[in-house]
Each structure stands twice: as structure tokens, then as C-alpha cells.
Scaffold this motif. Structure first.
Motif, PDB file in Angstrom:
ATOM      1  N   VAL A  79       0.844  -1.188   0.000  1.00 45.85           N
ATOM      2  CA  VAL A  79       0.000   0.000   0.000  1.00 45.85           C
ATOM      3  C   VAL A  79       0.885   1.246   0.000  1.00 45.85           C
ATOM      4  CG1 VAL A  79      -1.885   1.218   1.141  1.00 45.85           C
ATOM      5  CG2 VAL A  79      -1.730  -1.281   1.303  1.00 45.85           C
TER       6      VAL A  79
ATOM      7  N   ASP B  61       1.413   4.748   0.531  1.00 43.38           N
ATOM      8  CA  ASP B  61       0.702   5.757   1.319  1.00 43.38           C
ATOM      9  C   ASP B  61       1.156   7.164   0.935  1.00 43.38           C
ATOM     10  OD1 ASP B  61      -1.052   6.709   3.322  1.00 43.38           O
ATOM     11  OD2 ASP B  61       0.582   6.763   4.800  1.00 43.38           O
TER      12      ASP B  61
ATOM     13  N   GLN C  63      -2.731   5.148  -2.421  1.00 43.39           N
ATOM     14  CA  GLN C  63      -3.693   6.031  -1.774  1.00 43.39           C
ATOM     15  C   GLN C  63      -2.964   7.329  -1.404  1.00 43.39           C
ATOM     16  OE1 GLN C  63      -4.853   3.888   1.872  1.00 43.39           O
ATOM     17  NE2 GLN C  63      -3.329   5.056   3.015  1.00 43.39           N
TER      18      GLN C  63
ATOM     19  N   VAL D 191      -4.525   3.793   8.362  1.00 40.88           N
ATOM     20  CA  VAL D 191      -5.418   3.767   7.200  1.00 40.88           C
ATOM     21  C   VAL D 191      -4.853   2.837   6.134  1.00 40.88           C
ATOM     22  CG1 VAL D 191      -6.474   5.117   5.355  1.00 40.88           C
ATOM     23  CG2 VAL D 191      -6.263   6.098   7.640  1.00 40.88           C
TER      24      VAL D 191
ATOM     25  N   ASN E 251      -5.441  -0.740   7.141  1.00 39.29           N
ATOM     26  CA  ASN E 251      -6.868  -1.065   7.007  1.00 39.29           C
ATOM     27  C   ASN E 251      -7.272  -1.186   5.540  1.00 39.29           C
ATOM     28  OD1 ASN E 251      -7.337  -1.142   9.766  1.00 39.29           O
ATOM     29  ND2 ASN E 251      -7.999   0.997   9.884  1.00 39.29           N
ATOM     30  N   THR E 252      -6.722  -0.330   4.680  1.00 36.23           N
ATOM     31  CA  THR E 252      -7.003  -0.408   3.243  1.00 36.23           C
ATOM     32  C   THR E 252      -6.568  -1.752   2.692  1.00 36.23           C
ATOM     33  OG1 THR E 252      -6.786   1.987   2.908  1.00 36.23           O
ATOM     34  CG2 THR E 252      -6.486   0.579   0.973  1.00 36.23           C
TER      35      THR E 252
ATOM     36  N   THR F 151      -8.697  -4.689   4.125  1.00 34.62           N
ATOM     37  CA  THR F 151     -10.039  -4.674   3.521  1.00 34.62           C
ATOM     38  C   THR F 151     -10.034  -5.361   2.158  1.00 34.62           C
ATOM     39  OG1 THR F 151     -10.630  -2.614   4.662  1.00 34.62           O
ATOM     40  CG2 THR F 151     -11.925  -3.196   2.715  1.00 34.62           C
TER      41      THR F 151
ATOM     42  N   GLU G 139      -7.655   4.699  13.241  1.00 32.05           N
ATOM     43  CA  GLU G 139      -7.152   5.656  12.255  1.00 32.05           C
ATOM     44  C   GLU G 139      -6.935   7.046  12.831  1.00 32.05           C
ATOM     45  OE1 GLU G 139      -9.619   5.403   8.775  1.00 32.05           O
ATOM     46  OE2 GLU G 139      -9.108   3.281   8.427  1.00 32.05           O
TER      47      GLU G 139
END
Length: 274
Positions: free
Chosen positions: A38, A40, A65, A72, A75-76, A79, A165
Motif C-alpha cells: 500500500v 501511502d 492512496q 489507514v 486497514n485499506t 479490507t 485511524e
């Protein structure tokens, strides 16, 4: 059918170490994994490095993202993940080639486990075994004794609402472990070094200034006040101060040079109170 493991790697401007971290994932003896990288909001070569690995092996999945923080980002990734067991790994740390295999074996042997981690070692600017206290809820209430790269069940992540978050400055992993474990969940530590924690000037924990640390500490204390009162009878900050005073007193007590000074000051204090 083998169980799918989801590895989540948030990355913010850590491209200089990212390839080495992904290499440690790639070399796993357990092959049924997916790795979600991810990005960030990095401004370095994170995207280039991540995409190169995604081309090399389709088990690597690249996600991007805006810069919203590690909670975050984790969690992204979780998910979007498909595995029932999750491992969050920072983009500058490493794992041994058998870490997943040993963790899966532990979960299979004892399905009631909620968290599995290992012994650890530091490398980089500082090297050597990372001595972690034996796990207990009381020790967990005093400080974070489990590093972030531990395996947990996705269902537990859902149950507690994921990583908090609001905690953008750090300590989010400690709060997450407390949330998962505070009602007596079972934990197992693999008796082998499988996690390697890089020490460098850009480490997130080093960047937490004292004032932010205090605010985070108080936030966790209030959010899980029932847990702290049950396990140590008070707020962690008070326990921290008491432990510091105890260490200072012990150091004075066993110092021949200061022994008479301790006794003298104690007598003076009592006389003034009288």
C-alpha cells in the motif's frame, strides 16, 4: 486446500528498503500468500519498486492512496485482502523464510490462538537480539511487548474495527493488540528469531516526540481504561512514573557512595513532617 495468508506492507517514502523487504516475503517456504503493498502517498520510487515486483510475481498486489497514515494504509490493505490470517509488515523490516510456515503450523495446532509472533533481532544502526518480555496481559498493559509484525485473524480485525485511524503519530499497533487481546485471547511466541527490525534514523518510533507520545499514551489509557484498571490498577502513566522512582531508589540504595545520603535525607524529611 492450504490457507491463504495476507501480508500487508504500507510504504511511505521507504523505497530504498522496500525491495529487500519484498525479497524476504518472496523467499517464504510457505507459498500460499498474497502481499498487498500500500503506497501511502510516497514521493520517492515506491511505485516503481512495487510495480516491478508485481510483474515478477502476481502474488504481489500494488495499491496506492493519498498520504493518510499507517493505520489507514493497513486497514485499506486488509479490507482488500482475501486471506483469513493477516501479517502487517513495515516496508523496511525483514522476516525469515520460514516465518509464515511456522506461524501457520501454530494456528493449525491450536485453532483458538488469536495472535502468533516470534523472537526478534535488531539490525541496521543497532544490532543484536531484541529481548522481549514474556507475554502477559499485565506486561502488555505496562508497555507494548509485541512488535507489529505478528499474525492475527482477519475476523478479529473486523471485530475490533481495525487499526485506530485517529492514531497517526504512532503506537497504533499497541492499541490494536490491546483491543484484540484484552479479554484473554490466546497468544503464542515461536521460539526462534523470525523477525528482523531495522533501526534507522527514519524509524517511525524515533520520530514520536515526547509531547505526542504523552497524548497517545493518554488516548490509549482512556480508550481501554477497563483493561488498564483490571491489569495494573491505574493509568499506565502513573505506573511508569512509579517504576522510574523505584529504579532510582534501588540505584541509590545499593550504592555505597549514596547509602548514608539516602538515610540522612529520609531522617530530615521525617523530622520536617513531624
Amino acid at each position: 486446500m492450504s490457507q491463504l495468508i495476507s501480508i500487508i506492507i504500507p510504504c511511505f517514502n521507504q523505497s530504498i528498503w522496500l525491495a529487500e523487504t519484498l525479497e524476504s516475503v518472496y523467499k517464504q517456504t510457505y507459498v500460499h500468500w498474497e502481499c498487498l503493498i500500500v503506497n501511502d502517498g510516497s514521493t520517492d520510487k515506491t511505485e516503481e519498486v512495487a510495480k516491478n515486483w508485481a510483474v515478477k510475481d502476481d502474488r504481489f498486489i500494488y495499491i496506492t492512496q493519498p498520504n493518510l497514515g499507517v493505520s489507514v494504509a493497513r486497514n485499506t490493505g486488509i479490507t482488500l485482502s482475501k486471506g483469513s490470517i493477516v501479517l502487517c509488515l513495515d516496508a523496511d523490516d525483514l522476516i525469515s523464510k520460514d516465518y509464515i510456515q511456522l506461524a501457520i503450523a501454530a494456528f493449525l495446532q491450536n485453532p483458538s490462538l488469536s495472535l502468533v509472533y516470534s523472537e526478534a533481532e535488531k539490525f541496521g544502526e543497532k544490532r543484536g537480539k531484541w529481548i522481549l518480555p514474556e507475554y502477559s496481559l499485565q506486561r502488555m498493559a505496562e508497555s507494548n511487548i509485541i512488535f507489529n509484525a505478528a499474525f492475527f485473524k482477519k475476523e478479529d480485525w473486523k471485530r475490533v474495527g481495525g487499526y485506530d485511524e485517529k492514531m497517526k503519530e504512532g503506537l497504533e499497533d499497541w492499541e490494536f493488540w490491546i483491543h484484540i487481546l484484552k479479554n484473554g485471547a490466546k497468544v503464542y511466541q515461536i521460539p526462534k528469531v523470525c523477525f528482523f527490525y531495522r533501526i534507522n534514523n527514519q524509524s517511525r518510533n524515533r520520530s514520536i516526540i515526547f509531547n505526542n507520545y504523552k497524548i497517545l499514551y493518554e488516548y490509549i489509557s482512556k480508550k481501554h481504561i477497563d483493561f488498564f484498571i483490571k491489569n495494573i490498577g491505574t493509568y499506565p502513566e502513573l505506573v511508569k512514573k512509579m517504576n522510574k522512582m523505584k529504579r532510582e531508589f534501588e540505584a541509590l540504595k545499593y550504592s555505597r557512595k549514596n547509602a548514608l545520603k539516602v538515610i540522612f535525607n529520609t531522617l530530615i524529611f521525617r523530622k520536617r513532617k513531624g
